[in-house]
Design a protein around this motif. Structure first.
Motif, PDB file in Angstrom:
ATOM      1  N   ASP A  99      10.306   4.998  -4.494  1.00 21.10           N
ATOM      2  CA  ASP A  99       8.769   4.904  -4.845  1.00 21.10           C
ATOM      3  C   ASP A  99       8.332   6.250  -5.032  1.00 21.10           C
ATOM      4  O   ASP A  99       8.240   7.072  -4.147  1.00 21.10           O
ATOM      5  CB  ASP A  99       8.033   4.104  -3.670  1.00 21.10           C
ATOM      6  CG  ASP A  99       8.569   2.745  -3.390  1.00 21.10           C
ATOM      7  OD1 ASP A  99       8.435   2.170  -4.538  1.00 21.10           O
ATOM      8  OD2 ASP A  99       8.903   2.219  -2.402  1.00 21.10           O
ATOM      9  N   VAL A 100       7.616   6.513  -6.079  1.00 20.63           N
ATOM     10  CA  VAL A 100       7.285   7.888  -6.675  1.00 20.63           C
ATOM     11  C   VAL A 100       5.864   8.003  -6.617  1.00 20.63           C
ATOM     12  O   VAL A 100       5.183   7.114  -7.622  1.00 20.63           O
ATOM     13  CB  VAL A 100       8.121   8.381  -7.724  1.00 20.63           C
ATOM     14  CG1 VAL A 100       7.819   9.856  -8.296  1.00 20.63           C
ATOM     15  CG2 VAL A 100       9.525   8.222  -7.693  1.00 20.63           C
ATOM     16  N   LEU A 101       5.179   8.885  -6.135  1.00 24.13           N
ATOM     17  CA  LEU A 101       3.689   9.038  -6.278  1.00 24.13           C
ATOM     18  C   LEU A 101       3.735  10.485  -7.038  1.00 24.13           C
ATOM     19  O   LEU A 101       4.289  11.414  -6.715  1.00 24.13           O
ATOM     20  CB  LEU A 101       3.153   9.500  -4.741  1.00 24.13           C
ATOM     21  CG  LEU A 101       1.589  10.029  -4.841  1.00 24.13           C
ATOM     22  CD1 LEU A 101       0.642   8.938  -5.514  1.00 24.13           C
ATOM     23  CD2 LEU A 101       1.271  10.389  -3.477  1.00 24.13           C
ATOM     24  N   PRO A 110       0.896  -1.339   0.035  1.00 27.62           N
ATOM     25  CA  PRO A 110      -0.061  -0.055   0.038  1.00 27.62           C
ATOM     26  C   PRO A 110       0.915   1.240   0.008  1.00 27.62           C
ATOM     27  O   PRO A 110       1.947   1.502   0.486  1.00 27.62           O
ATOM     28  CB  PRO A 110      -0.701  -0.388   1.314  1.00 27.62           C
ATOM     29  CG  PRO A 110       0.212  -0.875   2.410  1.00 27.62           C
ATOM     30  CD  PRO A 110       0.787  -1.817   1.385  1.00 27.62           C
ATOM     31  N   VAL A 111       0.388   2.276  -0.563  1.00 24.95           N
ATOM     32  CA  VAL A 111       0.782   3.648  -0.358  1.00 24.95           C
ATOM     33  C   VAL A 111      -0.155   4.154   0.658  1.00 24.95           C
ATOM     34  O   VAL A 111      -1.464   4.563   0.526  1.00 24.95           O
ATOM     35  CB  VAL A 111       0.527   4.445  -1.722  1.00 24.95           C
ATOM     36  CG1 VAL A 111       1.068   6.182  -1.082  1.00 24.95           C
ATOM     37  CG2 VAL A 111       1.616   3.992  -2.665  1.00 24.95           C
ATOM     38  N   VAL A 112       0.241   4.711   1.942  1.00 23.47           N
ATOM     39  CA  VAL A 112      -0.491   4.935   3.092  1.00 23.47           C
ATOM     40  C   VAL A 112      -0.619   6.591   2.772  1.00 23.47           C
ATOM     41  O   VAL A 112       0.260   7.265   2.793  1.00 23.47           O
ATOM     42  CB  VAL A 112      -0.159   4.720   4.223  1.00 23.47           C
ATOM     43  CG1 VAL A 112      -0.933   5.576   5.441  1.00 23.47           C
ATOM     44  CG2 VAL A 112      -0.027   3.152   4.406  1.00 23.47           C
ATOM     45  N   THR A 113      -1.761   7.212   2.359  1.00 18.52           N
ATOM     46  CA  THR A 113      -2.298   8.580   2.284  1.00 18.52           C
ATOM     47  C   THR A 113      -2.356   9.218   3.341  1.00 18.52           C
ATOM     48  O   THR A 113      -2.136  10.777   3.208  1.00 18.52           O
ATOM     49  CB  THR A 113      -3.340   8.837   1.006  1.00 18.52           C
ATOM     50  OG1 THR A 113      -4.563   8.379   1.764  1.00 18.52           O
ATOM     51  CG2 THR A 113      -3.086   7.952  -0.054  1.00 18.52           C
ATOM     52  N   GLY A 114      -2.773   8.690   4.500  1.00 18.97           N
ATOM     53  CA  GLY A 114      -3.034   9.482   5.664  1.00 18.97           C
ATOM     54  C   GLY A 114      -4.619   9.956   5.576  1.00 18.97           C
ATOM     55  O   GLY A 114      -4.653  10.447   6.649  1.00 18.97           O
ATOM     56  N   VAL A 115      -5.158   9.582   4.694  1.00 15.86           N
ATOM     57  CA  VAL A 115      -6.655  10.039   4.373  1.00 15.86           C
ATOM     58  C   VAL A 115      -7.379   8.851   4.816  1.00 15.86           C
ATOM     59  O   VAL A 115      -7.402   7.850   4.117  1.00 15.86           O
ATOM     60  CB  VAL A 115      -6.911  10.637   3.187  1.00 15.86           C
ATOM     61  CG1 VAL A 115      -8.442  11.074   3.186  1.00 15.86           C
ATOM     62  CG2 VAL A 115      -6.256  11.716   2.879  1.00 15.86           C
ATOM     63  N   LEU A 144      -2.555   4.037   9.559  1.00 17.89           N
ATOM     64  CA  LEU A 144      -3.583   2.990   9.313  1.00 17.89           C
ATOM     65  C   LEU A 144      -4.213   2.399  10.406  1.00 17.89           C
ATOM     66  O   LEU A 144      -5.138   1.892  10.226  1.00 17.89           O
ATOM     67  CB  LEU A 144      -2.914   2.164   8.218  1.00 17.89           C
ATOM     68  CG  LEU A 144      -3.739   1.096   7.699  1.00 17.89           C
ATOM     69  CD1 LEU A 144      -4.498   1.849   6.678  1.00 17.89           C
ATOM     70  CD2 LEU A 144      -2.754   0.104   6.654  1.00 17.89           C
ATOM     71  N   GLU A 145      -3.439   2.374  11.448  1.00 10.23           N
ATOM     72  CA  GLU A 145      -3.951   1.584  12.778  1.00 10.23           C
ATOM     73  C   GLU A 145      -5.027   2.417  13.319  1.00 10.23           C
ATOM     74  O   GLU A 145      -6.157   1.828  13.683  1.00 10.23           O
ATOM     75  CB  GLU A 145      -2.888   1.624  13.792  1.00 10.23           C
ATOM     76  CG  GLU A 145      -1.893   0.268  13.523  1.00 10.23           C
ATOM     77  CD  GLU A 145      -2.324  -0.873  13.665  1.00 10.23           C
ATOM     78  OE1 GLU A 145      -3.323  -1.324  14.676  1.00 10.23           O
ATOM     79  OE2 GLU A 145      -2.074  -1.751  13.154  1.00 10.23           O
ATOM     80  N   ILE A 161      -2.761  14.552   0.119  1.00 11.56           N
ATOM     81  CA  ILE A 161      -2.199  13.215  -0.346  1.00 11.56           C
ATOM     82  C   ILE A 161      -0.840  13.562  -0.622  1.00 11.56           C
ATOM     83  O   ILE A 161      -0.056  12.757   0.007  1.00 11.56           O
ATOM     84  CB  ILE A 161      -2.891  12.595  -1.645  1.00 11.56           C
ATOM     85  CG1 ILE A 161      -4.425  12.311  -1.178  1.00 11.56           C
ATOM     86  CG2 ILE A 161      -2.319  11.485  -1.854  1.00 11.56           C
ATOM     87  CD1 ILE A 161      -5.361  11.814  -2.321  1.00 11.56           C
ATOM     88  N   ALA A 162      -0.564  14.611  -1.392  1.00  9.94           N
ATOM     89  CA  ALA A 162       0.982  14.737  -1.802  1.00  9.94           C
ATOM     90  C   ALA A 162       1.633  15.032  -0.535  1.00  9.94           C
ATOM     91  O   ALA A 162       2.945  14.645  -0.444  1.00  9.94           O
ATOM     92  CB  ALA A 162       1.096  15.944  -2.826  1.00  9.94           C
ATOM     93  N   ALA A 163       1.090  15.840   0.632  1.00 12.56           N
ATOM     94  CA  ALA A 163       1.782  16.326   1.552  1.00 12.56           C
ATOM     95  C   ALA A 163       2.021  15.363   2.596  1.00 12.56           C
ATOM     96  O   ALA A 163       3.211  15.225   3.326  1.00 12.56           O
ATOM     97  CB  ALA A 163       1.019  17.393   2.340  1.00 12.56           C
TER      98      ALA A 163
END
Length: 479
Positions: free
Chosen positions: A258-260, A145-150, A439-440, A182-184
């Motif tokens: 890993d680049v978003l 996964p890429v965890v976006t924080g959202v 994520l938790e 998401i980018a931040a």
């Protein structure tokens, strides 16, 4: 020493520059951002060109060849160019840019020129902005996964490393706010995580907002910012996402990061493609867009992914606004065919003050099962996500019934589902735009929302998982 000659037949003036380059002055037509140059030979498709006018050098790309004529797309536009006072010099190769870690921490315009007061970017290696075709056999399936924080994205439409997952929005909704969030805050389990943010056709107020929101990550040297303003030449928007992806590909496949890549707004990009198509006098297809819009979008989206035997990945989150909220509009419609799911923003949720206003039942990540679950996120992730969505679908039915007969006439179970919807929106969906959740924390919030439902309604979660994860309802515990 420069040697020059004029052709008596075509009026074309040519000059050999530094022994290798030839300048052409036979400009036969100008149509919007296009120049038609005559008397050319040995020029190829996608070849780059310098257009030297009285006000300086502009940059172009060969779009079409017909006999001795070359149609050149000028990225800065043709405004102010006098046909008789311009030199067009073909480079003999596709448009290339320098790539390397020097891009990190920089703020540039849509052509890659610095806006931060720093020196021009150098990298030691040139790469074509069109990229190189990737052999499908060499692709590796996206996973992790890429965890976006959202929370709503991480829990219910998990973004996977190497995936392309667009955000579908409507004008007036906070899609730019979500994209910058998401980018931040996005992270990945890999050693290096980098972000490339490309703004296409944004107002100066929006660009100032983007720079401010992403200033901290830019300062840490983790982010590249490319900004194409609404009053910049529209044709530049065709170059900007290609430049962003070229930078990302090098950071991923050569540097092992890993680049978003976040791009907003792809609808503005499609408008630029339509403008060039009209200038070329091509027969329009749906709503005036060219018939090749699908393949054009695919040439961008398909540059993401993972390569077998190499570290790093490119993950793409394009943002696009649907005119009048029409998801059948050519841009979202074709994007949906190419990408692996979509995150859809809801005007109804936005009107109720929910941020981010993600329509969870209308959103989907087709690769979620490749990046979530045991060994990747948490063993309960997929089960709890399925239960959250199933319960929300039932809650919507209860809400529709309440509108018909009144909430007082509902049964106890339906009232509990309405309470669940409110708890889900307050606890999981609602989130500050400067808040990055783990994520938790996200999955625990989902469990707390599910705890408002009767236990017998939680049929999509294994019994042993309920015993371990479901919070105890205080009222039921003291029965």
């Amino acid at each position: 020493m420069t040697a020059g000659s004029r052709s008596p037949d075509t009026g074309t003036w040519t000059a050999t520059l530094a022994g290798t380059r030839v300048a052409h002055r036979d400009v036969r037509a100008m149509r919007g951002p296009l120049l038609v140059v005559g008397g050319v030979a040995g020029v190829g498709w996608d070849e780059s060109a310098d257009v030297v006018a009285a006000d300086g050098v502009r940059h172009g790309l060969v779009l079409e060849l017909d006999g001795d004529e070359a149609t050149v797309q000028v990225f800065e536009g043709t405004e102010g160019i006098a046909p008789g006072a311009v030199d067009v010099r073909f480079a003999g190769q596709p448009l290339r840019i320098e790539v390397g870690p020097g891009w990190l921490g920089r703020v540039c315009n849509g052509r890659g020129a610095p806006l931060d007061g720093g020196p021009p970017i150098t990298g030691g290696r040139l790469a074509p902005v069109t990229g190189s075709p990737l052999n499908p056999v060499e692709r590796e399936a996206p996973h992790e996964p890429v965890v976006t924080g959202v929370s709503v994205i991480d829990a219910l439409t998990t973004l996977v490393r190497g995936q392309k997952l667009p955000i579908f929005s409507v004008a007036g909704l906070p899609h730019l706010r979500l994209a910058t969030q998401i980018a931040a805050h996005a992270t990945c389990a890999g050693e290096q995580f980098r972000v490339v943010f490309a703004a296409l056709g944004l107002t100066h107020a929006d660009i100032a907002y983007v720079r401010d929101r992403l200033e901290e990550r830019t300062a840490t040297g983790e982010l590249v910012l490319l900004l194409n303003a609404a009053d910049d030449p529209a044709i530049e928007r065709i170059l900007t996402p290609r430049l962003a992806l070229t930078v990302a590909e090098h950071l991923a496949f050569d540097e092992g990061a890993d680049v978003l890549v976040v791009v907003s707004d792809m609808t503005n990009y499609a408008e630029a493609v339509r403008e060039v198509s009209a200038a070329r006098r091509e027969i329009p297809a749906r709503r005036g867009y060219p018939g090749y819009l699908y393949s054009d979008l695919a040439s961008l989206y398909e540059r993401c992914g993972r390569v077998r035997g190499r570290e790093g990945s490119v993950t793409v989150v394009p943002v696009l606004t649907m005119p009048a909220g029409d998801i059948t509009h050519p841009v979202p419609d074709l994007t949906g065919y190419i990408t692996e799911g979509q995150i859809v923003l809801s005007p109804e949720l936005a009107a109720r003050g929910v941020y981010p206003p993600v329509d969870t039942l209308g959103s989907l990540s087709r690769l979620m099962r490749h990046g979530a679950g045991p060994g990747r996120t948490r063993d309960d992730h997929l089960d709890v996500a399925a239960q959250v969505l199933a319960a929300l679908a039932r809650a919507r039915q209860s809400a529709a019934l309440a509108e018909l007969v009144g909430s007082s006439a509902l049964g106890e179970t339906d009232r509990r589902y309405l309470a669940y919807r409110d708890a889900l929106e307050r606890g999981l969906l609602q989130q500050g735009d400067d808040e990055a959740r783990t994520l938790e924390d996200t999955l625990d919030r989902a469990w707390r929302a599910l705890a408002t439902l009767p236990r017998q309604e939680l049929t999509m979660v294994p019994t042993d998982m309920l015993e371990r994860r479901l919070p105890i309802d205080e009222e039921e515990a003291h029965g």
